[in-house]
Design an enzyme around this catalytic site. Structure first.
Site, PDB file in Angstrom:
ATOM      1  N   GLU A 191       2.463 -26.014   6.278  1.00  0.00           N
ATOM      2  CA  GLU A 191       2.864 -26.482   7.615  1.00  0.00           C
ATOM      3  C   GLU A 191       1.750 -26.290   8.651  1.00  0.00           C
ATOM      4  OE1 GLU A 191       5.740 -28.004   8.195  1.00  0.00           O
ATOM      5  OE2 GLU A 191       6.488 -27.727   6.177  1.00  0.00           O
ATOM      6  N   GLN A 245       0.821  -1.206   0.000  1.00  0.00           N
ATOM      7  CA  GLN A 245       0.000   0.000   0.000  1.00  0.00           C
ATOM      8  C   GLN A 245       0.859   1.263   0.000  1.00  0.00           C
ATOM      9  OE1 GLN A 245      -3.170  -0.687  -0.236  1.00  0.00           O
ATOM     10  NE2 GLN A 245      -3.991   1.399  -0.301  1.00  0.00           N
TER      11      GLN A 245
END
Length: 398
Positions: free
Chosen positions: A366, A339
């Site tokens: 994971e 941003q």
């Protein structure tokens, strides 16, 4: 590398990263090719053996070693390249199961070459219908004389193409029974007859392969089974020891994204005023810094827990918190960096854009963020995560 303290160790890690990883990071992401030169450098510097004991080629004496040292190394390398961070994680993931559940012969045969960079391993548990649902594993292991026949399909395996051997999770029962006690782990060589590989194009963490593995009555000898994996419990405990290393990948990425954003904010002016001097931007960056510092503390607390031998139900919640917070922090901070860079941050290959792509992947691998939330919730219910007096830890079941 032989260092007596973590400060000099981290200084050397940054030297290696600046020399061998930073110049290659954009190119690795652009062409998606496995960075063999980085792997060779890591091997030469001893980074692939950090989590191994000295008798298997790991650091000796008082040098930084174990999960804590690997967490530091992964954090630093992940600041420069997602692929480099994953490469270090894969030096531990398949090894974790051999260290905790393998025989001395299995450890010597597989882990010494792995630490030296002469071989690579990978871990195969996920399947099309069994990613987070471990009991949904349908890969079957059937006795065959003095060995086993493995049949099934493994999906989304990181490092599948580079691995010389795999740790494969299978069930010895009818998959429809979903028996926790029937889960086992086997060492399978890449060139085993009946094993085939199909690769997927990657949109994130490019430079490390992602593939599916088909096992068509692959025969493995009896000594290929890891004797310490005798059901779901040992399997999950082995996986839990990886939480700090995965968290370190998120931590390093978040740190890099924030530092890039700060440097840009110092030079980019809007209406003649640098972004860094505008209070709205200052507050966003400050919140991000607090987020990163919290991730750092959680990550290294988790590493200390694993180093002390934790990994069971008592510590599962704390380990899950580290993985959850650090990887979600990476998403938040890389999103802020994108941003702040504005339109430039949305251009393919821009560091902020690459950080954001790689960060999103970390909340899935994971153990997804939702899986971590489930582990944390169980920790609360079982009072393993509790902050009142001991007398208040009685578990009430409805």
């Amino acid at each position: 590398m032989m260092f007596q303290d973590f400060d000099s160790f981290r200084d050397r890690l940054h030297e290696i990263a600046v020399d061998a990883v930073r110049p290659r990071a954009a190119g690795i992401d652009a062409d998606g090719l496995y960075p063999e030169d980085v792997h060779r450098r890591f091997a030469a510097e001893g980074l692939l053996a950090l989590s191994l004991p000295p008798e298997l080629g790991g650091p000796e004496g008082h040098a930084p070693r174990g999960i804590v040292a690997l967490t530091h190394a992964t954090e630093v390398m992940a600041q420069y390249s997602g692929a480099a961070g994953l490469m270090l994680l894969l030096s531990r993931l398949p090894a974790a199961f051999l260290l905790l559940a393998g025989t001395p012969e299995q450890r010597r045969e597989r882990l010494i070459p792995l630490g030296q960079g002469r071989s690579r391993g990978s871990f195969c548990m996920s399947e099309p219908q069994a990613g987070s649902d471990v009991l949904g594993v349908s890969t079957r292991a059937e006795p065959d004389g003095d060995g086993w026949l493995l049949s099934g399909h493994k999906s989304w395996i990181s490092g599948a193409a580079e691995a010389d051997w795999y740790v494969v999770v299978a069930t010895t029962a009818d998959p429809a029974e979903r028996r926790p006690d029937a889960l086992r782990a086997f060492i399978v060589d890449r060139d085993a007859p009946g094993l085939s590989l199909r690769l997927h194009p990657r949109s994130s963490v490019r430079g490390m392969s992602l593939g599916d593995i088909e096992l068509d009555r692959v025969r493995v000898p009896g000594d290929a089974v890891l004797p310490g994996i005798t059901g779901l419990g040992p399997l999950l405990r082995s996986l839990a020891t990886m939480r700090p290393v995965v968290a370190a990948r998120g931590l390093g990425l978040a740190e890099a994204a924030l530092m890039h954003a700060v440097r840009h904010a110092e030079t980019r002016e809007v209406n003649g005023v640098a972004l860094i001097r505008q209070q709205g931007i200052q507050w966003e960056l400050a919140r991000a810094a607090a987020d990163v510092e919290a991730a750092r503390l959680l990550t290294y607390r988790a590493a200390d827990l694993v180093e002390s031998g934790a990994g069971g139900p008592d510590s599962a919640g704390q380990l899950a918190v580290a993985k959850l917070h650090a990887t979600e922090c990476a998403v938040r901070v890389s999103g802020l960096a994108t941003q702040i860079f504005g339109a430039a941050g949305s251009v393919a290959g821009h560091p902020a854009e690459r950080f954001h792509r790689d960060a999103r992947n970390l909340t899935v691998v994971e153990g997804t963020s939702e899986i971590q939330l489930g582990i944390i919730a169980r920790g609360l219910q079982d009072r393993h995560m509790w902050w009142g007096p001991k007398i208040d830890r009685k578990v009430v079941r409805q």
